[in-house]
Design a protein around this motif. Structure first.
Motif, short mmCIF file in Angstrom:
data_model
loop_
_atom_site.label_atom_id
_atom_site.label_comp_id
_atom_site.label_asym_id
_atom_site.label_seq_id
_atom_site.Cartn_x
_atom_site.Cartn_y
_atom_site.Cartn_z
N MET A 1 45.58 36.94 50.93
CA MET A 1 44.29 37.46 50.47
C MET A 1 43.12 36.59 50.16
O MET A 1 43.08 35.65 49.78
CB MET A 1 44.78 37.90 49.02
N MET A 12 35.18 45.61 42.43
CA MET A 12 36.39 46.04 42.51
C MET A 12 36.97 46.30 41.35
O MET A 12 37.72 47.34 40.97
CB MET A 12 37.42 44.67 42.97
N TYR A 51 40.37 45.16 51.15
CA TYR A 51 40.52 45.35 49.64
C TYR A 51 40.37 46.93 49.41
O TYR A 51 40.79 47.28 48.37
CB TYR A 51 39.44 44.56 48.93
N ILE A 67 44.30 47.23 47.51
CA ILE A 67 44.95 46.26 46.72
C ILE A 67 44.89 46.55 45.25
O ILE A 67 44.00 46.91 44.64
CB ILE A 67 44.03 44.84 47.00
N TYR A 72 46.19 41.60 42.85
CA TYR A 72 45.09 40.56 42.89
C TYR A 72 45.31 39.60 41.50
O TYR A 72 45.20 38.51 41.83
CB TYR A 72 43.70 41.47 42.65
#
Length: 117
Positions: A1, A12, A51, A67, A72
């Motif tokens: 990642m 995000m 992502y 994701i 994460y």
């Protein structure tokens, strides 16, 4: 990642909260001062990094994370623990205890979780 920049992480978090959204919705979910074009560019970068992905509606795209926050978070904590605490979760907990960021009651809760696992 691949590691995210602070701004990518911020976007995000907005997408995780929204679950899916158009750029204008992501901009609205962010603090003031984030410009549409900048957010759009960052979202496309997040897509290149794997992502997020999108569903096309004509010329506009609705983005959503691929994701999860949990995956994460797990990767982030593993990396931080390795880098800053010599891979010791005991050192992580000790750090927060010394910084008075965790109470004795919270530590007892953590111990109960470990013992009941």
């Amino acid at each position: 990642m691949e590691k995210l920049t602070n701004k990518e992480e911020e976007i995000m978090h907005a997408l995780w909260q929204l679950e899916k959204g158009f750029v204008k919705e992501v901009v609205a979910a962010l603090p003031e001062g984030n410009h549409y074009n900048t957010v759009s560019t960052i979202i496309r970068n997040l897509e290149e990094k794997g992502y997020v992905t999108h569903t096309a509606f004509g010329k506009t795209h609705q983005y959503y994370p691929i994701i999860t926050l949990e995956s994460y978070r797990k990767e982030f904590m593993q990396t931080a623990t390795q880098k800053y605490f010599d891979s010791s979760y005991k050192e992580v907990v000790s750090f927060f205890a010394k910084e008075e960021k965790i109470s004795a009651a919270e530590l007892r809760e953590i111990l109960a979780i470990i013992e009941n696992k």
